[in-house]
Scaffold this motif. Structure first.
Motif, PDB file in Angstrom:
ATOM      1  N   ASN A 112       0.688  -1.191  -0.045  1.00  0.00           N
ATOM      2  CA  ASN A 112      -0.055   0.051   0.094  1.00  0.00           C
ATOM      3  C   ASN A 112       0.930   1.259  -0.010  1.00  0.00           C
ATOM      4  O   ASN A 112       2.165   1.189   0.081  1.00  0.00           O
ATOM      5  CB  ASN A 112      -0.981  -0.088   1.369  1.00  0.00           C
ATOM      6  N   LYS A 113       0.245   2.408  -0.168  1.00  0.00           N
ATOM      7  CA  LYS A 113       1.023   3.637  -0.232  1.00  0.00           C
ATOM      8  C   LYS A 113       1.861   3.904   0.938  1.00  0.00           C
ATOM      9  O   LYS A 113       2.974   4.325   1.012  1.00  0.00           O
ATOM     10  CB  LYS A 113       0.216   4.706  -0.375  1.00  0.00           C
ATOM     11  N   LEU A 114       1.432   3.416   2.112  1.00  0.00           N
ATOM     12  CA  LEU A 114       2.278   3.710   3.304  1.00  0.00           C
ATOM     13  C   LEU A 114       3.395   3.002   3.495  1.00  0.00           C
ATOM     14  O   LEU A 114       4.799   3.220   3.655  1.00  0.00           O
ATOM     15  CB  LEU A 114       1.512   3.427   4.601  1.00  0.00           C
ATOM     16  N   ASN A 115       3.248   1.553   3.063  1.00  0.00           N
ATOM     17  CA  ASN A 115       4.593   0.804   2.753  1.00  0.00           C
ATOM     18  C   ASN A 115       5.454   1.292   1.714  1.00  0.00           C
ATOM     19  O   ASN A 115       6.711   1.251   1.885  1.00  0.00           O
ATOM     20  CB  ASN A 115       4.079  -0.651   2.411  1.00  0.00           C
ATOM     21  N   ILE A 116       4.996   1.759   0.806  1.00  0.00           N
ATOM     22  CA  ILE A 116       5.928   2.245  -0.545  1.00  0.00           C
ATOM     23  C   ILE A 116       6.552   3.606   0.052  1.00  0.00           C
ATOM     24  O   ILE A 116       7.875   3.802  -0.032  1.00  0.00           O
ATOM     25  CB  ILE A 116       4.946   2.589  -1.648  1.00  0.00           C
ATOM     26  N   PHE A 117       5.684   4.309   0.856  1.00  0.00           N
ATOM     27  CA  PHE A 117       6.489   5.563   1.253  1.00  0.00           C
ATOM     28  C   PHE A 117       7.624   5.235   2.293  1.00  0.00           C
ATOM     29  O   PHE A 117       8.905   5.770   1.998  1.00  0.00           O
ATOM     30  CB  PHE A 117       5.443   6.571   1.802  1.00  0.00           C
ATOM     31  N   LEU A 118       7.302   4.454   3.114  1.00  0.00           N
ATOM     32  CA  LEU A 118       8.191   4.033   4.181  1.00  0.00           C
ATOM     33  C   LEU A 118       9.524   3.318   3.424  1.00  0.00           C
ATOM     34  O   LEU A 118      10.379   3.537   3.686  1.00  0.00           O
ATOM     35  CB  LEU A 118       7.818   3.032   5.219  1.00  0.00           C
ATOM     36  N   ARG A 119       9.283   2.489   2.494  1.00  0.00           N
ATOM     37  CA  ARG A 119      10.228   1.793   1.774  1.00  0.00           C
ATOM     38  C   ARG A 119      10.998   2.812   1.202  1.00  0.00           C
ATOM     39  O   ARG A 119      12.379   2.628   1.231  1.00  0.00           O
ATOM     40  CB  ARG A 119       9.841   0.881   0.777  1.00  0.00           C
ATOM     41  N   GLN A 120      10.329   3.732   0.212  1.00  0.00           N
ATOM     42  CA  GLN A 120      11.256   4.816  -0.395  1.00  0.00           C
ATOM     43  C   GLN A 120      12.081   5.750   0.545  1.00  0.00           C
ATOM     44  O   GLN A 120      13.050   6.056   0.318  1.00  0.00           O
ATOM     45  CB  GLN A 120      10.509   5.299  -1.486  1.00  0.00           C
ATOM     46  N   PHE A 121      11.556   6.004   1.807  1.00  0.00           N
ATOM     47  CA  PHE A 121      11.976   6.937   2.737  1.00  0.00           C
ATOM     48  C   PHE A 121      13.421   6.376   3.246  1.00  0.00           C
ATOM     49  O   PHE A 121      14.491   7.062   3.378  1.00  0.00           O
ATOM     50  CB  PHE A 121      10.999   7.055   3.809  1.00  0.00           C
ATOM     51  N   PHE A 122      13.269   5.008   3.540  1.00  0.00           N
ATOM     52  CA  PHE A 122      14.317   4.506   4.253  1.00  0.00           C
ATOM     53  C   PHE A 122      15.553   4.003   3.154  1.00  0.00           C
ATOM     54  O   PHE A 122      16.798   4.035   3.335  1.00  0.00           O
ATOM     55  CB  PHE A 122      13.970   2.953   4.963  1.00  0.00           C
TER      56      PHE A 122
END
Length: 277
Positions: free
Chosen positions: A209-219
């Protein structure tokens, strides 16, 4: 969990990760370079109006004019003057005019008549002689403590402004390629992952989901600019059974070949009569 445990062993081939990383890096460099042009243009007035830069330029120009090696033309721009008189004045400015006289005598391009050195070399020889000596004294003038101080201050401030334009370009590049693009497609993919058909899924084997993707790209972005997280991710990819990176672990996501994942989804949907995308 929507998949059989055997899905755990569908580890994304390392070459796909490597190639996608190379493509993303190349695209980042290209976009960064392209963005520098308009950003520098927008930022250039700030550099032109910087008080420290203008003061340093004024002081350095004053020194060059005082040396006699330059003159101020009609448009207000200082221009070099490569003549015997200007070079002699330059050596006098450095309190070294006797050296210039000795250089003339040693060159054998002059003869001494009644304590006056007169040119006897050809036009080309004299041109080379004056250019060489003009450059020598010009270097000495630039190496004086006063000129060096203002020159160092000038370079320092210019580098600070340049760094700002670089940082802005990097932030925009990273935001576009590693946040906006992954967040605007359903598979959480960068351009390189789209090219190599790589899908981002969560630990429940659903599309992230968008949150998972955001966290992945952020890290991921944090690891790009940090040495140890990048090394840890590399070791995990090579040695772990799941092939998850550090940013994958922190965001509860992993990568899988898009064709394999789509094939598995079809099997699950046919078997359970639902849509598990």
């Amino acid at each position: 969990m929507i998949m059989d445990q055997k899905v755990e062993y569908f580890k994304l081939p390392f070459y796909k990760r490597l190639f996608s990383l190379v493509i993303d890096a190349m695209l980042s460099i290209m976009l960064f370079t392209i963005l520098l042009i308009p950003i520098s243009s927008v930022y250039s007035p700030k550099i032109d109006n910087d008080k420290t830069i203008n003061e340093c330029l004024m002081k350095m120009n004053e020194i060059l004019l005082d040396s006699g090696l330059f003159v101020l033309d009609d448009s207000g721009v200082i221009t070099p003057v490569v003549t015997d008189e200007s070079i002699e004045q330059g050596y006098k400015y450095m309190d070294d005019d006797n050296t210039y006289k000795q250089i003339k005598i040693d060159s054998e391009l002059f003869i001494n008549e009644n304590n006056v050195l007169i040119e006897v070399g050809s036009e080309e020889e004299m041109k080379v002689f004056y250019e060489e000596n003009w450059n020598k004294i010009y270097i000495k003038v630039r190496q004086t403590d006063e000129f060096s101080y203002y020159n160092e201050q000038y370079i320092k401030v210019i580098n600070e402004h340049t760094s700002v334009t670089y940082v802005i370009s990097i932030i925009i590049t990273v935001t576009i390629l590693f946040l906006i693009i992954p967040l605007t497609n359903k598979n959480g993919r960068t351009i390189a992952k789209i090219i190599f058909k790589i899908t981002v899924i969560d630990d429940e084997y659903r599309r992230a989901n968008k949150l998972n993707i955001f966290l992945r790209q952020f890290f991921l972005i944090l690891s790009i600019f940090s040495f140890f997280p990048a090394i840890i991710s590399l070791v995990l990819v090579l040695l772990s059974k799941k092939g998850k990176t550090l940013h994958g672990i922190l965001s509860a996501t992993r990568l899988i070949d898009s064709n394999i994942y789509d094939s598995m989804l079809k099997k699950v949907n046919n078997k359970k009569g639902g849509d598990y995308r």
